[in-house]
Design a protein around this motif. Structure first.
Motif, short mmCIF file in Angstrom:
data_model
loop_
_atom_site.label_atom_id
_atom_site.label_comp_id
_atom_site.label_asym_id
_atom_site.label_seq_id
_atom_site.Cartn_x
_atom_site.Cartn_y
_atom_site.Cartn_z
N ALA A 1 0.93 -1.29 -0.28
CA ALA A 1 0.07 0.25 -0.06
C ALA A 1 1.04 1.63 0.27
N LEU A 2 1.97 1.54 1.23
CA LEU A 2 2.82 2.92 0.56
C LEU A 2 3.58 2.79 -0.25
N ALA A 3 4.01 1.18 -1.09
CA ALA A 3 5.04 1.75 -2.20
C ALA A 3 3.50 1.86 -3.02
N GLN B 1 -4.88 6.53 -4.51
CA GLN B 1 -5.27 5.49 -3.22
C GLN B 1 -5.73 4.50 -4.08
N THR B 2 -6.25 3.41 -3.56
CA THR B 2 -6.40 2.01 -4.35
C THR B 2 -8.06 1.25 -3.41
N PRO B 3 -8.75 0.72 -4.02
CA PRO B 3 -9.24 0.31 -3.09
C PRO B 3 -8.94 -0.58 -2.26
#
Length: 73
Positions: free
Chosen positions: A34-36, A44-46
């Motif tokens: 998520a951080l990468a 942001q992604t789902p």
């Protein structure tokens, strides 16, 4: 030692170990990815994708831990 000969205490200890390994490895993999992604894409992604990463990584680590414990027995 096979799983059939585990005492209840040993079985509980293994279960706790498996849960901890699953949570730590799954959480680490999902968090790092998520951080990468957010650093690279600036968006942001789902959350669903992180749930899949968490589950897959946790399951892989669980299976590896299980194999290591069986090899040591």
């Amino acid at each position: 030692m096979s799983d059939q000969s585990l005492t209840p205490g040993q079985a509980l200890g293994r279960w706790i170990l498996y849960v901890v390994v699953f949570l730590l490895s799954g959480g680490t993999a999902a968090g790092v990815s998520a951080l990468a992604y957010q650093a690279i894409a600036q968006t942001q992604t789902p959350l669903g994708i992180y749930a899949v990463i968490f589950a897959a990584s946790g399951f892989i680590a669980y299976r590896q831990t299980e194999q290591v414990l069986k090899a040591d027995a």
